[in-house]
Design a protein around this motif. Structure first.
Motif, PDB file in Angstrom:
ATOM      1  N   ILE A 114      68.594  28.180  72.025  1.00  0.00           N
ATOM      2  CA  ILE A 114      69.271  26.850  72.566  1.00  0.00           C
ATOM      3  C   ILE A 114      68.367  25.872  72.559  1.00  0.00           C
ATOM      4  CG2 ILE A 114      70.432  26.147  74.760  1.00  0.00           C
ATOM      5  CD1 ILE A 114      71.963  28.300  74.705  1.00  0.00           C
ATOM      6  N   LEU A 145      74.680  20.778  76.412  1.00  0.00           N
ATOM      7  CA  LEU A 145      73.229  21.112  76.373  1.00  0.00           C
ATOM      8  C   LEU A 145      72.499  20.240  77.186  1.00  0.00           C
ATOM      9  CD1 LEU A 145      72.838  21.117  72.244  1.00  0.00           C
ATOM     10  CD2 LEU A 145      72.560  23.147  74.209  1.00  0.00           C
ATOM     11  N   PHE A 201      68.897  22.401  70.807  1.00  0.00           N
ATOM     12  CA  PHE A 201      68.946  20.850  71.671  1.00  0.00           C
ATOM     13  C   PHE A 201      67.988  19.852  71.162  1.00  0.00           C
ATOM     14  CE2 PHE A 201      67.557  19.001  76.008  1.00  0.00           C
ATOM     15  CZ  PHE A 201      68.710  18.181  76.022  1.00  0.00           C
ATOM     16  N   HIS A 215      70.618  21.821  80.447  1.00  0.00           N
ATOM     17  CA  HIS A 215      69.136  21.551  80.366  1.00  0.00           C
ATOM     18  C   HIS A 215      68.751  21.117  81.989  1.00  0.00           C
ATOM     19  CE1 HIS A 215      65.135  20.530  78.966  1.00  0.00           C
ATOM     20  NE2 HIS A 215      65.194  19.220  79.382  1.00  0.00           N
TER      21      HIS A 215
END
Ligand code: HEM
Ligand code: HEM
Lengths: 135, 156
Positions: free
Chosen positions: B65, B28, B69, B32
């Motif tokens: 998502i 993740l 996260f 990001h």
């Protein structure tokens, strides 16, 4: 008997300190992301982050993240994939990858930091939000 | 006491959770960085703006998502804080205050972050958010500023 630096203990303290620092960062980050509710104020904030001082802080953040993530990945590899017999190799791979990532970040972030130092403008954004430009 | 009531997760559970969530967080976090840095800093005008974020987060998939996260990072980090409390704070009363504080922080920041993601709305129809322009380096000639305004108007 000789004294040696206990590298295991050092790694543990480093992992804990970087992890706790990231928790503090996450709180601040959730606050700053909440300004998405007001687009103009979000853009102003991002422009401020483009200033020399914040780029310097960002490089520090990258270092903390990279240290925690790679050490964490190393711990997982050793615990779950029986990499314990190759501990030394795993360690050097982590240090190598980490150095490269931080160097890459430094190449992108430091020029703006030096610009800011030489012009004495540590907090002036390198981007400007053009008010009223979008109607 | 908090331990028996289940408010203080045990070391064994945290040990396992740190490893599983750590694995997910690597992925993740790379995503990001790809999204907030490379999709903007490197390829577009160079500054992450509201529009860049909206382009991605107008899709429910990316919202999901982002929410996972948020939850995973908070849970992973605050369980680490719990472990530190168990290591350093032995006095019952203090420990209860500390553990309670961690729960309050988890709820406050978890709700706050989720509200940010879930209530995102695009700009009012008929307007575009303020564009940005680079101000350091080579000064921009007036015509170029003119051109930037033009692009904004055409984009409408
Ligand atoms: C992104 C990838 C990450 C990985 C692979 C990772 C990995 C790990 C692992 C394996 C542990 C357990 C260490 C042990 O049992 O000795 C841990 C602990 C911890 N992590 Fe992470 N982590 C990541 C991200 C984060 C983030 C984003 C935060 C902060 C929000 C964070 C905060 C912590 C804290 C506070 C601890 C507890 C340290 C301790 O008890 O000594 N980590 N991490
Ligand atoms: C300087 C580097 C960073 C920038 C510019 C940045 C930028 C952003 C932005 C613009 C968002 C809004 C949502 C989105 O675009 O997807 C966001 C959300 C988020 N970021 Fe970052 N981020 C950075 C580093 C980090 C780090 C190191 C972490 C891990 C500790 C992190 C964790 C999160 C989380 C959990 C969210 C969701 C927050 C919420 O729901 O309120 N970010 N970030």
């Amino acid at each position: 008997m000789r004294y040696r630096i206990r590298t295991g203990a050092l790694a543990f303290i480093l992992h804990r300190a970087t992890g706790l620092a990231l928790v503090l960062y996450l709180f601040v980050h959730i606050f700053s992301v909440s300004r998405l509710a007001n687009p103009a104020s979000f853009n102003e904030e991002m422009a401020l982050y483009s200033s020399a001082l914040f780029k310097f802080v960002e490089l520090g953040l990258l270092g903390v993240v990279v240290a925690h993530v790679l050490n964490g990945a190393r711990i997982i590899a050793v615990d779950f994939w029986g990499a314990s017999r190759k501990q030394a190799t795993v360690f050097y791979v982590a240090v190598g990858v980490g150095t490269l990532v931080v160097l890459y970040g430094a190449i992108h972030l430091l020029p703006a930091v030096f610009d800011g130092i030489s012009s004495g403008q540590l907090l002036s954004p390198s981007y400007e939000v053009i008010h009223g430009g979008g109607h | 006491m908090l331990r028996e009531k289940g408010f203080e997760p045990g070391g064994q559970f945290i040990w396992f959770f740190h490893r599983v969530s750590g694995f997910a967080l690597v992925i993740l976090l790379i995503l990001h960085f790809a999204w907030v840095h490379f999709s903007t800093d490197v390829t577009s005008d160079g500054l992450l703006t509201f529009n860049d974020v909206m382009n991605r987060l107008s899709s429910p998939f990316f919202k999901a998502i982002d929410l996972s996260f948020l939850v995973l990072a908070l849970a992973h980090g605050l369980m680490g804080v719990m472990l530190s409390i168990q290591d350093y704070i032995k006095r019952q009363g203090l420990r209860m205050i500390a553990v309670g504080t961690v729960w309050i922080l988890a709820i406050v920041f978890g709700v706050w972050g989720s509200v940010t993601i879930l209530t995102l709305k695009p700009h009012e129809p008929g307007t575009t958010p303020e564009p940005v322009r680079k101000v350091t380096g080579v000064p921009q000639p007036a015509e170029e500023n003119q051109a930037l305004w033009q692009i904004v108007e055409d984009g409408q």
